[in-house]
Design a protein around this motif. Structure first.
Motif, mmCIF file in Angstrom:
data_model
loop_
_atom_site.group_PDB
_atom_site.id
_atom_site.type_symbol
_atom_site.label_atom_id
_atom_site.label_comp_id
_atom_site.label_asym_id
_atom_site.label_seq_id
_atom_site.Cartn_x
_atom_site.Cartn_y
_atom_site.Cartn_z
ATOM 1 N N ILE A 148 -4.950 4.761 3.642
ATOM 2 C CA ILE A 148 -3.730 4.328 2.940
ATOM 3 C C ILE A 148 -2.664 5.411 2.926
ATOM 4 C CG2 ILE A 148 -5.054 2.788 1.432
ATOM 5 C CD1 ILE A 148 -4.533 4.785 -0.860
ATOM 6 N N PHE A 149 -2.974 6.614 3.397
ATOM 7 C CA PHE A 149 -1.990 7.694 3.368
ATOM 8 C C PHE A 149 -0.715 7.345 4.139
ATOM 9 C CE2 PHE A 149 -0.485 11.941 4.968
ATOM 10 C CZ PHE A 149 0.064 12.354 3.761
ATOM 11 N N PRO A 150 -0.812 6.853 5.385
ATOM 12 C CA PRO A 150 0.434 6.439 6.075
ATOM 13 C C PRO A 150 1.159 5.319 5.334
ATOM 14 C CG PRO A 150 -1.384 6.607 7.624
ATOM 15 C CD PRO A 150 -1.977 6.675 6.257
ATOM 16 N N LEU A 151 0.390 4.420 4.717
ATOM 17 C CA LEU A 151 0.993 3.329 3.956
ATOM 18 C C LEU A 151 1.748 3.853 2.746
ATOM 19 C CD1 LEU A 151 1.254 0.234 3.714
ATOM 20 C CD2 LEU A 151 -0.819 0.263 2.309
ATOM 21 N N LEU A 152 1.223 4.899 2.105
ATOM 22 C CA LEU A 152 1.909 5.501 0.957
ATOM 23 C C LEU A 152 3.229 6.135 1.375
ATOM 24 C CD1 LEU A 152 -1.117 7.193 -0.877
ATOM 25 C CD2 LEU A 152 0.151 5.180 -1.629
ATOM 26 N N GLY A 160 13.272 -2.658 -1.832
ATOM 27 C CA GLY A 160 13.366 -4.102 -2.024
ATOM 28 C C GLY A 160 12.049 -4.841 -1.920
ATOM 29 N N VAL A 161 12.114 -6.014 -1.314
ATOM 30 C CA VAL A 161 10.953 -6.892 -1.200
ATOM 31 C C VAL A 161 9.858 -6.254 -0.349
ATOM 32 C CG1 VAL A 161 10.154 -9.144 -0.388
ATOM 33 C CG2 VAL A 161 12.387 -8.946 -1.482
ATOM 34 N N PHE A 162 10.263 -5.562 0.710
ATOM 35 C CA PHE A 162 9.280 -4.916 1.584
ATOM 36 C C PHE A 162 8.486 -3.858 0.835
ATOM 37 C CE2 PHE A 162 8.268 -1.834 5.084
ATOM 38 C CZ PHE A 162 7.340 -2.654 5.734
ATOM 39 N N LEU A 166 4.381 -3.983 0.546
ATOM 40 C CA LEU A 166 3.481 -2.912 0.961
ATOM 41 C C LEU A 166 2.519 -2.541 -0.158
ATOM 42 C CD1 LEU A 166 5.875 -0.535 2.944
ATOM 43 C CD2 LEU A 166 4.048 -1.960 3.876
ATOM 44 N N ILE A 167 3.026 -2.471 -1.383
ATOM 45 C CA ILE A 167 2.184 -2.129 -2.522
ATOM 46 C C ILE A 167 1.131 -3.208 -2.757
ATOM 47 C CG2 ILE A 167 2.165 -1.810 -5.028
ATOM 48 C CD1 ILE A 167 4.902 -0.479 -4.731
ATOM 49 N N THR A 168 1.561 -4.465 -2.741
ATOM 50 C CA THR A 168 0.630 -5.577 -2.950
ATOM 51 C C THR A 168 -0.422 -5.625 -1.852
ATOM 52 O OG1 THR A 168 2.402 -6.856 -3.999
ATOM 53 C CG2 THR A 168 0.442 -8.065 -3.290
ATOM 54 N N ILE A 172 -4.527 -5.143 -2.416
ATOM 55 C CA ILE A 172 -5.462 -6.204 -2.008
ATOM 56 C C ILE A 172 -6.438 -5.688 -0.951
ATOM 57 C CG2 ILE A 172 -5.649 -8.444 -0.860
ATOM 58 C CD1 ILE A 172 -3.005 -9.215 -2.159
ATOM 59 N N ALA A 173 -5.922 -4.963 0.036
ATOM 60 C CA ALA A 173 -6.778 -4.445 1.108
ATOM 61 C C ALA A 173 -7.804 -3.447 0.571
ATOM 62 C CB ALA A 173 -5.921 -3.792 2.189
ATOM 63 N N SER A 174 -7.370 -2.567 -0.335
ATOM 64 C CA SER A 174 -8.282 -1.567 -0.909
ATOM 65 C C SER A 174 -9.365 -2.226 -1.754
ATOM 66 C CB SER A 174 -7.497 -0.562 -1.753
ATOM 67 O OG SER A 174 -6.544 0.121 -0.976
ATOM 68 N N LEU A 175 -8.985 -3.201 -2.572
ATOM 69 C CA LEU A 175 -9.963 -3.914 -3.394
ATOM 70 C C LEU A 175 -10.939 -4.684 -2.540
ATOM 71 C CD1 LEU A 175 -7.762 -5.254 -6.342
ATOM 72 C CD2 LEU A 175 -9.471 -3.440 -6.428
ATOM 73 N N ALA A 176 -10.440 -5.315 -1.480
ATOM 74 C CA ALA A 176 -11.306 -6.102 -0.599
ATOM 75 C C ALA A 176 -12.344 -5.213 0.074
ATOM 76 C CB ALA A 176 -10.465 -6.828 0.446
#
Length: 220
Positions: A148-152, A160-162, A166-168, A172-176
């Motif tokens: 998730i580091f690049p995602l952070l 905005g919406v993007f 990304l946060i959502t 979801i991906a981390s919990l899954a």
């Protein structure tokens, strides 16, 4: 000194500093533990990493895990910080202090979780299984934190919406991935309980009780 802290709290430059620290830690991990760091990514599709490093001594408190723990601490805290700011921005004014509080809460959770795990391991006579369980969770969190580091970084510079997307998506991906690894653990009987109720009680006490304590101390 206090003027310096106030200055930090009013700018977002401290986020760049956190990114630099995490990047250095990842580089140190990759340079000093090249083979293990590379095999960590195999957890995405197999369990070979577990079999290769389960005999490492010490299993939990080794140099690889110590460095990985700080990566986990900084990245997970930053993910929570972004989530809180995205969904409740009006409630938080002092951004640096908010992140510092999240770090303390996350650190407190892991410390409590470890000692509760040791206690439950002794009560249920599952010391070896508990050590493996902690090793499993540490490995998964290390993988998730690096992924998730690049995602952070992308999230920090998105708007905005993007930004919310990304946060959502990250949450979801981390919990899954975390839930999937729990399922694998139980499926392979790494925690041996004859009664599902005791297994459920064990996991609740291990994972939820530290969260409740931290919530009571820092939030209420």
């Amino acid at each position: 000194m206090f003027e310096g802290i106030d200055k930090i709290s009013t700018t977002s430059d401290w986020i760049t500093l956190v990114f630099m620290i995490v990047l250095i830690l990842i580089a140190v991990l990759q340079f000093n533990f090249t083979e293990r760091f590379s095999k960590l990514f195999s957890l995405i599709y197999s369990e070979k990493y577990y079999t290769d490093f389960i005999k490492t001594r010490p299993l939990i408190f080794n140099r690889f895990h110590i460095i990985a723990f700080f990566i986990i601490l900084f990245n997970i805290s930053l993910a929570f910080y972004f989530a809180l700011n995205a969904y409740s921005p009006e409630q938080f004014q002092e951004q640096f202090y908010l992140y510092f509080q999240i770090i303390l809460m996350t650190l407190g959770y892991f410390i409590l979780r470890y000692f509760i795990g040791v206690l439950l391991g002794n009560v249920f006579e599952l010391e070896d299984s508990q050590s493996y369980f902690t090793f499993l969770k540490m490995s998964n969190l290390a993988l998730i934190s690096v992924l998730i580091f690049p995602l952070l970084i992308l999230t920090n510079y998105s708007v905005g919406v993007f930004h919310k997307f990304l946060i959502t998506f990250g949450i979801i991906a981390s919990l899954a991935l975390t839930l999937f690894r729990y399922f694998v653990l139980i499926k392979n009987e790494k925690l041996n309980f004859n009664n599902l109720f005791y297994l459920f009680l064990y996991l609740c006490a291990l994972e939820l009780s530290p969260f409740i304590v931290i919530y009571k101390l820092f939030v209420e």
